[in-house]
Design a protein around this motif. Structure first.
Motif, mmCIF file in Angstrom:
data_model
loop_
_atom_site.group_PDB
_atom_site.id
_atom_site.type_symbol
_atom_site.label_atom_id
_atom_site.label_comp_id
_atom_site.label_asym_id
_atom_site.label_seq_id
_atom_site.Cartn_x
_atom_site.Cartn_y
_atom_site.Cartn_z
ATOM 1 N N TRP A 114 114.934 43.048 56.741
ATOM 2 C CA TRP A 114 116.273 42.472 56.802
ATOM 3 C C TRP A 114 117.087 43.040 55.645
ATOM 4 C CZ3 TRP A 114 117.669 38.206 60.169
ATOM 5 C CH2 TRP A 114 116.643 37.827 61.036
ATOM 6 N N ALA A 115 118.281 43.516 55.945
ATOM 7 C CA ALA A 115 119.153 44.092 54.916
ATOM 8 C C ALA A 115 120.521 43.440 54.993
ATOM 9 C CB ALA A 115 119.286 45.603 55.110
ATOM 10 N N THR A 116 120.936 42.818 53.893
ATOM 11 C CA THR A 116 122.306 42.319 53.817
ATOM 12 C C THR A 116 123.169 43.440 53.246
ATOM 13 O OG1 THR A 116 121.975 41.405 51.598
ATOM 14 C CG2 THR A 116 121.535 39.950 53.465
ATOM 15 N N THR A 117 124.350 43.613 53.831
ATOM 16 C CA THR A 117 125.191 44.743 53.458
ATOM 17 C C THR A 117 126.623 44.293 53.216
ATOM 18 O OG1 THR A 117 126.024 45.381 55.655
ATOM 19 C CG2 THR A 117 123.796 46.083 55.081
ATOM 20 N N SER A 118 127.465 45.269 52.908
ATOM 21 C CA SER A 118 128.887 44.991 52.715
ATOM 22 C C SER A 118 129.584 44.732 54.039
ATOM 23 C CB SER A 118 129.553 46.184 52.022
ATOM 24 O OG SER A 118 129.372 47.374 52.789
ATOM 25 N N ASP A 119 128.845 44.842 55.156
ATOM 26 C CA ASP A 119 129.440 44.666 56.473
ATOM 27 C C ASP A 119 128.499 43.929 57.413
ATOM 28 O OD1 ASP A 119 131.800 45.143 58.018
ATOM 29 O OD2 ASP A 119 130.690 46.606 59.188
ATOM 30 N N ASP B 181 120.883 43.379 49.505
ATOM 31 C CA ASP B 181 119.575 42.761 49.310
ATOM 32 C C ASP B 181 118.664 43.162 50.460
ATOM 33 O OD1 ASP B 181 117.604 41.326 48.088
ATOM 34 O OD2 ASP B 181 118.496 39.353 48.377
ATOM 35 N N LEU B 182 117.350 43.143 50.204
ATOM 36 C CA LEU B 182 116.348 43.509 51.201
ATOM 37 C C LEU B 182 115.228 42.478 51.190
ATOM 38 C CD1 LEU B 182 115.982 47.326 50.428
ATOM 39 C CD2 LEU B 182 117.101 46.345 52.434
ATOM 40 N N VAL B 183 114.751 42.122 52.395
ATOM 41 C CA VAL B 183 113.596 41.242 52.521
ATOM 42 C C VAL B 183 112.731 41.769 53.667
ATOM 43 C CG1 VAL B 183 112.797 38.959 53.219
ATOM 44 C CG2 VAL B 183 114.663 39.165 51.579
ATOM 45 N N PHE B 184 111.452 41.996 53.390
ATOM 46 C CA PHE B 184 110.515 42.420 54.434
ATOM 47 C C PHE B 184 109.674 41.215 54.821
ATOM 48 C CE2 PHE B 184 106.821 44.467 56.277
ATOM 49 C CZ PHE B 184 107.404 45.470 57.047
ATOM 50 N N GLU C 206 112.666 46.393 47.649
ATOM 51 C CA GLU C 206 111.719 45.456 48.243
ATOM 52 C C GLU C 206 110.419 46.205 48.499
ATOM 53 O OE1 GLU C 206 111.557 42.406 48.685
ATOM 54 O OE2 GLU C 206 110.370 41.859 50.441
ATOM 55 N N ILE C 207 109.284 45.591 48.153
ATOM 56 C CA ILE C 207 107.995 46.218 48.364
ATOM 57 C C ILE C 207 107.146 45.297 49.233
ATOM 58 C CG2 ILE C 207 105.929 47.164 47.274
ATOM 59 C CD1 ILE C 207 107.550 47.696 44.792
ATOM 60 N N SER C 208 106.663 45.826 50.356
ATOM 61 C CA SER C 208 105.834 45.031 51.251
ATOM 62 C C SER C 208 104.412 44.956 50.706
ATOM 63 C CB SER C 208 105.841 45.638 52.663
ATOM 64 O OG SER C 208 105.464 47.002 52.633
ATOM 65 N N SER C 209 103.599 44.103 51.305
ATOM 66 C CA SER C 209 102.253 43.864 50.783
ATOM 67 C C SER C 209 101.365 45.098 50.870
ATOM 68 C CB SER C 209 101.603 42.704 51.543
ATOM 69 O OG SER C 209 101.561 42.999 52.939
ATOM 70 N N ASP C 210 101.709 46.051 51.760
ATOM 71 C CA ASP C 210 100.919 47.271 51.883
ATOM 72 C C ASP C 210 101.399 48.374 50.945
ATOM 73 O OD1 ASP C 210 103.315 47.795 53.073
ATOM 74 O OD2 ASP C 210 102.498 48.465 54.993
ATOM 75 N N GLY C 211 102.349 48.038 50.063
ATOM 76 C CA GLY C 211 102.809 48.985 49.060
ATOM 77 C C GLY C 211 103.950 49.879 49.475
ATOM 78 N N VAL C 212 104.459 49.712 50.693
ATOM 79 C CA VAL C 212 105.611 50.505 51.133
ATOM 80 C C VAL C 212 106.859 50.014 50.407
ATOM 81 C CG1 VAL C 212 107.089 51.109 53.089
ATOM 82 C CG2 VAL C 212 104.607 51.013 53.378
ATOM 83 N N VAL C 213 107.621 50.954 49.866
ATOM 84 C CA VAL C 213 108.816 50.614 49.096
ATOM 85 C C VAL C 213 110.050 50.825 49.966
ATOM 86 C CG1 VAL C 213 110.127 51.072 46.992
ATOM 87 C CG2 VAL C 213 107.640 51.381 47.009
ATOM 88 N N TRP C 214 110.884 49.803 50.048
ATOM 89 C CA TRP C 214 112.157 49.884 50.767
ATOM 90 C C TRP C 214 113.273 49.889 49.728
ATOM 91 C CZ3 TRP C 214 112.250 50.453 56.047
ATOM 92 C CH2 TRP C 214 111.055 50.195 56.723
ATOM 93 N N ILE C 215 114.171 50.850 49.855
ATOM 94 C CA ILE C 215 115.206 51.079 48.848
ATOM 95 C C ILE C 215 116.584 50.970 49.494
ATOM 96 C CG2 ILE C 215 116.057 52.715 47.129
ATOM 97 C CD1 ILE C 215 113.096 54.061 47.744
ATOM 98 N N GLY C 216 117.408 50.087 48.998
ATOM 99 C CA GLY C 216 118.782 49.960 49.479
ATOM 100 C C GLY C 216 119.721 50.719 48.567
ATOM 101 N N THR C 217 120.633 51.506 49.150
ATOM 102 C CA THR C 217 121.572 52.302 48.366
ATOM 103 C C THR C 217 123.003 52.008 48.818
ATOM 104 O OG1 THR C 217 121.697 54.247 49.820
ATOM 105 C CG2 THR C 217 119.809 54.099 48.314
ATOM 106 N N GLY C 218 123.928 52.864 48.373
ATOM 107 C CA GLY C 218 125.333 52.675 48.712
ATOM 108 C C GLY C 218 125.661 52.942 50.158
ATOM 109 N N ASN C 219 124.766 53.625 50.892
ATOM 110 C CA ASN C 219 125.057 53.896 52.305
ATOM 111 C C ASN C 219 123.807 54.068 53.159
ATOM 112 O OD1 ASN C 219 124.101 56.323 51.430
ATOM 113 N ND2 ASN C 219 125.967 57.485 51.824
#
Length: 410
Positions: free
Chosen positions: A133-138, A124-127, A387-400
């Motif tokens: 902030w990124a929650t991960t498998s670790d 999960d991602l939260v800006f 997750e997309i911030s208010s300025d339109g920047v896209v944050w993408i969480g992947t497998g690594n």
């Protein structure tokens, strides 16, 4: 003269007994031979403590900490601050080895892409407040986008860097995390933790799949046994199940409509809860949905609800509350759509999807523009969070990794 030869049947029995004894001797011998290895697996020696380098001297993020204690009580526990590490610091202290570092940025016609490797799958991602902030498998990772620093946070009592799932930020700027053992609340101002479990009167189940802040400032938790609401003022928990009007107790996703109503995506359909009237209304594949097993929900700036389905189901559904119209889409932008694993809508109304197909065994990132029914496909694999911030920047969480995409200005 009496024949003293053994009876053939008795002779066969004796031979079988001898053979059985031989087999048992072989098995026992082999077991004795590997007994030391078995003992090492059952009772491993204590790990060798590695020397720890002094922490870097860069500035503190001010919101990121670690916690050495293994206590997980319901009362807040004070924790100390952790100094952050610059992205380009060449020498990491031992406990920060393997944390994210950016690769060379790649500029395309669509925008600028930057990859920050994590080594862990992102859940999960939260800006929030210029921090990602990124929650991960670790565990939990935090980036300071302005100063280019990051740090790692360990949930109290987590001695094995266990996976952290859904997260959100409360109206009081406290962070909430689903840990697999209930939920944990982190106060970034006082640097304290507090845990809540089912057995301590917390959420309806310790398996929490989604967390969101409602228009009433309460925290809403989707669990495997219903929905739970936590009032941050009265500290009272209340849970809702099928007996109260929820269509199914296994809740996968939650979204808040522009009218203040709450939407719950479950493995049995969708339920809408009106906070003002306290009434429920449910929708299933028998009336408007493509399938009952819902994976994700997202609401755009125009109030349209987007519904993605679980387990390789084809299509996506959108609902316009102004016209009260449901529309099932098997194709978007001229392409089939299936296996949506991540879904969000940007402030411009564009829909972002992370997909995976069991048929082609391919995954990608897609941007859909509803106004023009146009679709762009990006070659990014294993997208698990958006997750997309208010300025339109896209944050993408992947497998690594975590990928930052800054769209080009029109």
């Amino acid at each position: 003269m009496e024949d003293k030869n053994l009876d053939p049947k008795l002779w066969i029995l004796v031979m079988l007994i001898v053979a059985l004894i031989g087999c048992l001797s072989t098995i026992v011998g082999a077991a004795i031979g590997i007994l030391p290895d078995i003992m090492k697996l059952l009772f491993p020696p204590p790990p060798v403590t590695q020397p720890t380098s002094p922490p870097p001297t860069s500035s503190d993020i001010g919101r990121s900490t670690t916690h050495p204690s293994t206590s997980l009580g319901s009362q807040p526990t004070a924790i100390s601050k952790l100094t952050t590490t610059p992205w380009h610091t060449p020498h990491f202290p031992h406990n920060l080895i393997g944390l994210p570092a950016p690769t060379v940025e790649r500029v395309t016609l669509e925008g600028t892409w930057t990859v920050f490797t994590t080594g862990f799958s992102v859940n999960d991602l939260v800006f929030h407040d210029n921090l990602l902030w990124a929650t991960t498998s670790d565990g939990i990772l935090v980036w300071d986008a302005e100063h280019g620093t990051y740090t790692r946070i360990t949930v109290p009592g987590d001695t094995h860097n266990e996976a952290v799932g859904a997260m959100t930020v409360g109206s009081d700027n406290a962070f909430w995390f689903a840990t697999g053992k209930g939920t944990s609340r982190y106060d970034s101002m006082s640097h304290t933790w507090q845990s809540f479990t089912y057995w301590e009167g917390g959420p309806a189940d310790d398996s929490v799949s989604s967390i969101i802040v409602g228009p009433d400032s309460a925290l809403w938790f989707g669990t495997w046994n219903g929905v739970s609401r936590y009032d941050p003022v009265t500290h009272i928990w209340r849970s809702f199940t099928k007996d109260d009007g929820l269509v199914n107790n296994r809740v996968r996703a939650i979204a808040v409509g522009l009218d203040g109503c709450l939407w719950f995506g479950t493995l049995g359909g969708i339920s809408r809860y009106d906070l003002k009237s306290g009434t429920w209304h449910s929708y299933t594949r028998l009336d408007v949905l493509l399938d009952d097993q819902v994976e994700a929900l997202a609401i755009g700036p125009d109030g349209i609800l987007w519904v993605a389905y679980a387990y390789e189901k084809f299509g996506i559904t959108r609902y316009n509350p102004l016209t009260d119209r449901w529309q099932d889409l098997w194709r978007i932008g001229g392409k089939d759509i299936s296996g949506i694993e991540a879904l969000t809508v940007g402030p411009d109304g564009n829909v972002w999807l992370g997909t995976f197909s069991l048929i082609s065994l391919k995954s990608d990132l897609r941007r859909y523009k509803p106004e023009t029914d146009s679709l762009q496909i990006f070659d990014i694999e294993s997208v698990s969070a958006l997750e997309i911030s208010s300025d339109g920047v896209v944050w993408i969480g992947t497998g690594n990794a975590v990928i930052r995409f800054k769209p080009s200005q029109p």
